[in-house]
Design a protein around this motif. Structure first.
Motif, short mmCIF file in Angstrom:
data_model
loop_
_atom_site.label_atom_id
_atom_site.label_comp_id
_atom_site.label_asym_id
_atom_site.label_seq_id
_atom_site.Cartn_x
_atom_site.Cartn_y
_atom_site.Cartn_z
N LEU A 36 0.81 -1.22 0.00
CA LEU A 36 0.00 0.00 0.00
C LEU A 36 0.84 1.27 0.00
O LEU A 36 0.30 2.38 0.10
CB LEU A 36 -0.94 0.01 1.22
CG LEU A 36 -2.04 -1.05 1.23
CD1 LEU A 36 -2.89 -0.94 2.49
CD2 LEU A 36 -2.91 -0.95 -0.02
N ARG A 43 -4.02 5.96 2.81
CA ARG A 43 -3.85 4.94 1.78
C ARG A 43 -4.51 3.63 2.21
O ARG A 43 -5.13 2.93 1.39
CB ARG A 43 -2.36 4.73 1.49
CG ARG A 43 -1.68 5.95 0.88
CD ARG A 43 -0.26 5.65 0.45
NE ARG A 43 -0.24 4.83 -0.76
CZ ARG A 43 -0.38 5.32 -1.99
NH1 ARG A 43 -0.55 6.62 -2.18
NH2 ARG A 43 -0.34 4.50 -3.03
N ALA A 89 -7.74 1.92 0.30
CA ALA A 89 -7.76 0.52 -0.13
C ALA A 89 -9.05 -0.16 0.31
O ALA A 89 -9.62 -0.97 -0.42
CB ALA A 89 -6.54 -0.22 0.44
N ARG A 98 -4.81 -3.01 -4.73
CA ARG A 98 -6.09 -3.64 -4.40
C ARG A 98 -5.80 -4.93 -3.63
O ARG A 98 -5.59 -5.97 -4.25
CB ARG A 98 -6.88 -3.93 -5.67
CG ARG A 98 -7.22 -2.70 -6.50
CD ARG A 98 -8.15 -1.75 -5.76
NE ARG A 98 -8.54 -0.62 -6.59
CZ ARG A 98 -9.63 -0.60 -7.35
NH1 ARG A 98 -10.41 -1.66 -7.41
NH2 ARG A 98 -9.92 0.47 -8.07
#
Length: 379
Positions: A196, A257, A261, A282
């Motif tokens: 991520l 972040r 997600a 993802r």
């Protein structure tokens, strides 16, 4: 007059939200804060106010300042790990805790409640374990703290009562380590935070990094020093600085972040090509988000699996009055919060060190809902 290091709120559509934080610093709810908002896959607000401490001069907070996020560890590390392991088929939520941690059963009488505690009970804070124990007062090593957690008596059968439990998440973290066969912090960094691009999220910052982190407390009772860049939670400190319930350090951009997600999996993707958009990897599937966002027993509890949800009126919830019933979030004792509205596609992060220089002020309880209300009304 507010301290000179807290600039006046900018004249933007988020001016009311900035004013809430500015006034909070002036009232000494916390010396400084970093904050950010994601909506429709874009960062629509990000900034910082105040400084590391109330002294002048003091290092100013920036949007990238690393904070001890305390119990946000429970969702940004431990629950996130449980979500991914569940998604990969490596975690069965109905696995008895004793299957992974035999010490949770050994020594207890036949028929004890502990034999019926499952992994989902630890996640939902309805295992019957107590809320908080000052293990550090009577134990001096990680092994003895862990053993004490294993041996805690359960007051009620699992699923019968909701009680937010640090010991439950200490055990959850250890159980997940059995599944991944390595320290959970290492696994989470490799499988979640690195994909991520959460590059500033870590446990146990190095000595060279500590001065760039706001101090959480002038500890006069346990470590007898200023706590800066090391975990404030005393039990986590004894557990080598990182545990299932606390120990994570992070920033606003990193937590946004993670939030995006989750929002992307819930049907709110980023906008490619927009310079303000977030497009993290993802890693979560829609069904995972739905499963972990479901409220758990007993009826009336706000707890989902690992996550909290907004409390029902008339109780005042930290997310304010505009986050939908399809929202998940969590708080950190040090003064941090993360709320994600899965329906509206909005996430808000607020990081502070409200426990500086001591833990007395509770003004953060008023600041959080006011800040979230101002954000949602501006949007």
């Amino acid at each position: 007059m507010p301290p000179s290091f807290a600039p006046a709120p900018p004249a933007t559509r988020f001016a009311t939200a900035h004013r809430v934080l500015h006034d909070a610093i002036a009232a000494r709810a916390f010396p400084g804060c970093a904050y950010g908002v994601v909506a429709d896959g874009r960062v629509v607000m990000e900034g910082a106010l105040g400084a590391f401490t109330y002294a002048e001069p003091s290092m100013p907070v920036t949007p990238q300042t690393v904070y001890d996020v305390a119990s946000l560890t429970k969702v940004a590390a431990t629950t996130a790990a449980a979500m991914l392991l569940y998604q990969r088929g490596q975690l069965d939520l109905d696995t008895p805790v004793g299957d992974l941690l035999p010490g949770f059963i050994i020594g207890r009488p036949v028929g004890t409640f502990a034999r019926h505690v499952k992994m989902r009970h630890l996640l939902a804070h309805n295992s019957g374990l107590p809320g908080y124990i000052e293990f550090f007062r009577t134990h001096g090593t990680a092994a003895s703290v862990f053993r004490a957690c294993l041996e805690l008596p359960l007051a009620v059968p699992p699923g019968e009562r909701s009680e937010y439990s640090d010991p439950g998440f200490i055990l959850l973290g250890k159980a997940l380590e059995v599944l991944v066969r390595e320290p959970l912090a290492n696994w989470v960094h490799r499988e979640i935070h690195h994909p991520l691009s959460m590059h500033h999220t870590r446990t146990s910052p190095s000595l060279s990094q500590r001065l760039a982190i706001p101090p959480t407390e002038s500890d006069t009772t346990f470590r007898h020093r200023i706590i800066q860049g090391e975990v404030q939670d005393e039990n986590a400190y004894l557990l080598n600085g990182a545990a299932g319930h606390a120990g994570l350090f992070s920033t606003v951009p990193d937590l946004l972040r993670l939030a995006q997600a989750i929002l992307a999996a819930a049907g709110h993707p980023s906008s490619p090509g927009d310079p303000s958009s977030l497009d993290p990897a993802r890693i979560f599937e829609p069904s995972t988000i739905e499963r972990f966002a479901e409220r758990q027993a007993p009826e009336g509890s706000s707890r989902a699996l690992g996550w909290d949800t907004p409390s029902a009126p008339p109780e005042v919830t930290s997310s304010g009055k505009h986050f939908s019933h399809r929202s998940i979030g969590h708080l950190g004792y040090s003064g941090c919060s993360l709320w994600i509205d899965l329906e509206a596609g909005v996430a808000v992060v607020l990081l502070t060190n409200r426990t500086w220089p001591d833990r007395q002020t509770q003004l953060i309880r008023e600041v959080r809902p006011a800040f979230h209300d101002a954000i949602r009304e501006a949007l």
